[in-house]
Design a protein around this motif. Sequence first.
Motif, PDB file in Angstrom:
ATOM      1  N   ARG A 164      51.777  30.604  56.654  1.00  0.00           N
ATOM      2  CA  ARG A 164      51.627  31.423  57.866  1.00  0.00           C
ATOM      3  C   ARG A 164      50.975  32.764  57.588  1.00  0.00           C
ATOM      4  NH1 ARG A 164      51.757  30.859  62.822  1.00  0.00           N
ATOM      5  NH2 ARG A 164      53.118  32.596  63.227  1.00  0.00           N
ATOM      6  N   ILE A 165      51.285  33.380  56.423  1.00  0.00           N
ATOM      7  CA  ILE A 165      50.777  34.725  56.168  1.00  0.00           C
ATOM      8  C   ILE A 165      49.571  34.763  55.241  1.00  0.00           C
ATOM      9  CG2 ILE A 165      53.055  35.745  56.511  1.00  0.00           C
ATOM     10  CD1 ILE A 165      53.138  36.113  53.429  1.00  0.00           C
ATOM     11  N   GLN A 166      49.118  33.642  54.743  1.00  0.00           N
ATOM     12  CA  GLN A 166      48.076  33.659  53.724  1.00  0.00           C
ATOM     13  C   GLN A 166      46.758  34.236  54.214  1.00  0.00           C
ATOM     14  OE1 GLN A 166      47.113  29.873  52.155  1.00  0.00           O
ATOM     15  NE2 GLN A 166      46.549  28.992  54.111  1.00  0.00           N
ATOM     16  N   ARG A 167      46.423  34.075  55.472  1.00  0.00           N
ATOM     17  CA  ARG A 167      45.147  34.597  55.984  1.00  0.00           C
ATOM     18  C   ARG A 167      45.128  36.118  56.083  1.00  0.00           C
ATOM     19  NH1 ARG A 167      41.749  30.805  54.905  1.00  0.00           N
ATOM     20  NH2 ARG A 167      42.281  28.824  55.834  1.00  0.00           N
ATOM     21  N   SER A 168      46.297  36.737  56.177  1.00  0.00           N
ATOM     22  CA  SER A 168      46.341  38.188  56.300  1.00  0.00           C
ATOM     23  C   SER A 168      46.372  38.892  54.943  1.00  0.00           C
ATOM     24  CB  SER A 168      47.564  38.605  57.116  1.00  0.00           C
ATOM     25  OG  SER A 168      48.741  38.250  56.440  1.00  0.00           O
ATOM     26  N   LEU A 169      46.468  38.146  53.854  1.00  0.00           N
ATOM     27  CA  LEU A 169      46.537  38.729  52.520  1.00  0.00           C
ATOM     28  C   LEU A 169      45.165  38.750  51.861  1.00  0.00           C
ATOM     29  CD1 LEU A 169      49.701  36.869  51.176  1.00  0.00           C
ATOM     30  CD2 LEU A 169      49.586  39.178  52.095  1.00  0.00           C
ATOM     31  N   PRO A 170      44.889  39.771  51.054  1.00  0.00           N
ATOM     32  CA  PRO A 170      43.653  39.731  50.261  1.00  0.00           C
ATOM     33  C   PRO A 170      43.746  38.628  49.209  1.00  0.00           C
ATOM     34  CG  PRO A 170      44.956  41.665  49.702  1.00  0.00           C
ATOM     35  CD  PRO A 170      45.635  40.994  50.861  1.00  0.00           C
ATOM     36  N   ARG A 171      42.603  38.221  48.712  1.00  0.00           N
ATOM     37  CA  ARG A 171      42.585  37.049  47.826  1.00  0.00           C
ATOM     38  C   ARG A 171      43.408  37.240  46.560  1.00  0.00           C
ATOM     39  NH1 ARG A 171      37.168  39.106  46.025  1.00  0.00           N
ATOM     40  NH2 ARG A 171      36.337  38.617  48.054  1.00  0.00           N
TER      41      ARG A 171
ATOM     42  N   TYR B  46      40.336  31.769  41.586  1.00  0.00           N
ATOM     43  CA  TYR B  46      38.970  31.249  41.485  1.00  0.00           C
ATOM     44  C   TYR B  46      38.558  30.526  42.757  1.00  0.00           C
ATOM     45  CZ  TYR B  46      35.034  28.425  40.001  1.00  0.00           C
ATOM     46  OH  TYR B  46      33.814  27.823  39.929  1.00  0.00           O
ATOM     47  N   VAL B  47      39.453  29.697  43.289  1.00  0.00           N
ATOM     48  CA  VAL B  47      39.138  28.961  44.525  1.00  0.00           C
ATOM     49  C   VAL B  47      38.948  29.922  45.675  1.00  0.00           C
ATOM     50  CG1 VAL B  47      40.084  27.358  46.214  1.00  0.00           C
ATOM     51  CG2 VAL B  47      40.207  26.814  43.795  1.00  0.00           C
ATOM     52  N   PHE B  48      39.837  30.899  45.838  1.00  0.00           N
ATOM     53  CA  PHE B  48      39.716  31.849  46.939  1.00  0.00           C
ATOM     54  C   PHE B  48      38.471  32.710  46.782  1.00  0.00           C
ATOM     55  CE2 PHE B  48      44.590  31.742  47.088  1.00  0.00           C
ATOM     56  CZ  PHE B  48      44.562  30.623  47.900  1.00  0.00           C
ATOM     57  N   TYR B  49      38.132  33.104  45.573  1.00  0.00           N
ATOM     58  CA  TYR B  49      36.990  33.969  45.345  1.00  0.00           C
ATOM     59  C   TYR B  49      35.679  33.238  45.623  1.00  0.00           C
ATOM     60  CZ  TYR B  49      33.978  37.390  43.072  1.00  0.00           C
ATOM     61  OH  TYR B  49      33.014  38.320  42.814  1.00  0.00           O
ATOM     62  N   THR B  50      35.594  31.965  45.257  1.00  0.00           N
ATOM     63  CA  THR B  50      34.340  31.240  45.451  1.00  0.00           C
ATOM     64  C   THR B  50      34.193  30.665  46.860  1.00  0.00           C
ATOM     65  OG1 THR B  50      35.352  29.224  44.582  1.00  0.00           O
ATOM     66  CG2 THR B  50      34.145  30.612  43.027  1.00  0.00           C
ATOM     67  N   ARG B  51      35.275  30.522  47.620  1.00  0.00           N
ATOM     68  CA  ARG B  51      35.189  29.906  48.936  1.00  0.00           C
ATOM     69  C   ARG B  51      35.140  30.911  50.088  1.00  0.00           C
ATOM     70  NH1 ARG B  51      34.181  25.203  46.876  1.00  0.00           N
ATOM     71  NH2 ARG B  51      35.887  24.048  45.950  1.00  0.00           N
ATOM     72  N   GLU B  52      35.543  32.161  49.848  1.00  0.00           N
ATOM     73  CA  GLU B  52      35.523  33.146  50.933  1.00  0.00           C
ATOM     74  C   GLU B  52      34.105  33.551  51.262  1.00  0.00           C
ATOM     75  OE1 GLU B  52      37.957  36.509  50.160  1.00  0.00           O
ATOM     76  OE2 GLU B  52      39.787  35.455  50.667  1.00  0.00           O
TER      77      GLU B  52
END
Length: 135
Positions: free
Chosen positions: A75-82, A128-134
Motif C-alpha cells: 500500500r505504501i510502496q509508491r509513496s517511498l523513494p526507491r 537495482y530493479v527499482f532504479y532501472t525501472r523507474e
Amino acid sequence: MATHAAMPGRRGSRAHARTRHHTPLAWALPLVLGVAYGFYAAFIRRDGGPSTGGQVLLGLVSGVALAVLCFAVGRIQRSLPRELRAAVYGALTACAIGFLVSLTDTSVLRSTVLGLVVGAGVLCVSFYVFYTRET
C-alpha cells in the motif's frame, strides 16, 4: 479567457482517490505468501512429530502477520523513494527469514546472520530493479 473552464478542479481528483480499489494481485499475493509462510513455519516447528495446536497457532499467527505486513508495504510502496522502498523490502525479508531460521533451534547468531545476508541481497536486487525501472 476560457482557460479556467479547462483546468481540472481539486474536487475531481479527491473523488477519484476515494474510489480507488485494490487490484486482485494486491490481495492475492500477500495472502498466498502468508499461507505459504504459515504452513512452512508450522512444518519447521513440527520437527517430524505429531501436529499440535501450538504449532497450528504459530503457523496461523506468523502467516497472518506476514500477510498484513506485505499488504501494508504494498500500500505504501509508491509513496517511498526507491532507496527506502528497497530497504523496507530487505528488512521485511530479513525478519521473515531470521524468524524461520530461529524456529529450527539453532543459535541466535546464525539466524541473525542468515537473515541479514538474505535481507542485504534482497535490498540490493530490489534497489537495482527499482532504479532501472523507474521513469
